[in-house]
Design a protein around this motif. Sequence first.
Motif, PDB file in Angstrom:
ATOM      1  N   ILE A   4      16.982  14.390 -14.231  1.00  0.00           N
ATOM      2  CA  ILE A   4      17.361  14.811 -13.060  1.00  0.00           C
ATOM      3  C   ILE A   4      17.928  13.513 -12.131  1.00  0.00           C
ATOM      4  O   ILE A   4      18.756  13.714 -11.631  1.00  0.00           O
ATOM      5  CB  ILE A   4      16.040  15.326 -12.069  1.00  0.00           C
ATOM      6  CG1 ILE A   4      15.719  16.657 -12.814  1.00  0.00           C
ATOM      7  CG2 ILE A   4      16.533  15.521 -10.679  1.00  0.00           C
ATOM      8  CD1 ILE A   4      14.121  17.078 -12.145  1.00  0.00           C
TER       9      ILE A   4
ATOM     10  N   VAL B 295      10.328  12.216 -10.284  1.00  0.00           N
ATOM     11  CA  VAL B 295      11.192  13.437 -11.192  1.00  0.00           C
ATOM     12  C   VAL B 295      11.489  12.752 -12.254  1.00  0.00           C
ATOM     13  O   VAL B 295      11.218  11.659 -12.739  1.00  0.00           O
ATOM     14  CB  VAL B 295      12.613  13.596 -10.313  1.00  0.00           C
ATOM     15  CG1 VAL B 295      12.199  14.316  -8.880  1.00  0.00           C
ATOM     16  CG2 VAL B 295      13.221  12.290 -10.232  1.00  0.00           C
TER      17      VAL B 295
ATOM     18  N   GLY C  37      14.561  16.188  -5.337  1.00  0.00           N
ATOM     19  CA  GLY C  37      13.003  15.986  -5.593  1.00  0.00           C
ATOM     20  C   GLY C  37      12.813  14.625  -5.122  1.00  0.00           C
ATOM     21  O   GLY C  37      13.721  13.764  -4.882  1.00  0.00           O
TER      22      GLY C  37
ATOM     23  N   SER D 131       6.517  15.267 -14.898  1.00  0.00           N
ATOM     24  CA  SER D 131       5.940  15.014 -13.448  1.00  0.00           C
ATOM     25  C   SER D 131       4.390  15.053 -13.682  1.00  0.00           C
ATOM     26  O   SER D 131       3.519  14.188 -12.828  1.00  0.00           O
ATOM     27  CB  SER D 131       6.276  16.016 -12.541  1.00  0.00           C
ATOM     28  OG  SER D 131       7.643  15.898 -12.080  1.00  0.00           O
TER      29      SER D 131
ATOM     30  N   LEU E 196       9.094  21.387  -9.549  1.00  0.00           N
ATOM     31  CA  LEU E 196       9.994  20.473  -9.489  1.00  0.00           C
ATOM     32  C   LEU E 196       9.562  19.527  -8.361  1.00  0.00           C
ATOM     33  O   LEU E 196      10.398  18.673  -8.029  1.00  0.00           O
ATOM     34  CB  LEU E 196      11.242  20.894  -9.223  1.00  0.00           C
ATOM     35  CG  LEU E 196      11.885  21.983 -10.224  1.00  0.00           C
ATOM     36  CD1 LEU E 196      13.461  22.594  -9.765  1.00  0.00           C
ATOM     37  CD2 LEU E 196      11.823  21.360 -11.654  1.00  0.00           C
ATOM     38  N   ASP E 197       8.384  19.512  -7.770  1.00  0.00           N
ATOM     39  CA  ASP E 197       8.056  18.457  -6.934  1.00  0.00           C
ATOM     40  C   ASP E 197       6.349  18.229  -7.067  1.00  0.00           C
ATOM     41  O   ASP E 197       5.811  18.095  -5.868  1.00  0.00           O
ATOM     42  CB  ASP E 197       8.483  18.786  -5.570  1.00  0.00           C
ATOM     43  CG  ASP E 197       8.503  17.469  -4.392  1.00  0.00           C
ATOM     44  OD1 ASP E 197       8.632  16.715  -4.992  1.00  0.00           O
ATOM     45  OD2 ASP E 197       8.151  17.770  -3.314  1.00  0.00           O
TER      46      ASP E 197
END
Length: 200
Positions: free
Chosen positions: A139, A135, A130, A154, A93-94
């Motif tokens: 999101i 992102v 994020g 991503s 998620l990052d």
Amino acid sequence: MCDNMKGQQFGQLMTTLLNTVCLQTVKNDMSICVIKVMETNEYIYLIMEHTGGGQLMGLILQNDGMQDEEAHRLFRQIVHAMQYFHQKGIVHLDLKPENMGVDTGSNITFIDFDLSTRFTAGKKLKRFFGTVLHVAPEIIQEKEYKGPQADIWSLGLLLYAMLTGKCSFEASNNREVKKLIKQGTYDILPRLRGTPELPL
């Protein structure tokens, strides 16, 4: 220890603990090794190995983007690592160059799992945070989303950055960046036109 903590401090503690859990869960040759965890009354310290080759971002900025062959080699490593993480039930998620290191053998190492979390196949996530530049649209729109698909989005942005030295969506402020992401509006730079497909 937790009884004396303010909300922000407790949140930072939980982030650190989750980071540690994720690192231990996905422990393999491509995730940084946690050597030791130390705790004081105020802080938790994670002692990690030194990657030796700096951040992936450094390689990208050296020449305004990487050569196709080197970008493909490293991106293939990243994709295989993400497949492994997802099989272990962890989403990152990052994903961004700043969260990846390069070891002395010029191989990728994941160095930051602060926003990572566990997921259950078929269930959607509701965590809306994020780095805006990296992102997925769902999101940004604060809709429930499937974690692995958000990581895959991503990955595409990461490959764009590796090849061009630029972010896919660039604007003067976060509001405009979010607008571009929702619209899917980005520039296909001359470098990317006619680039041959390389198998993963």
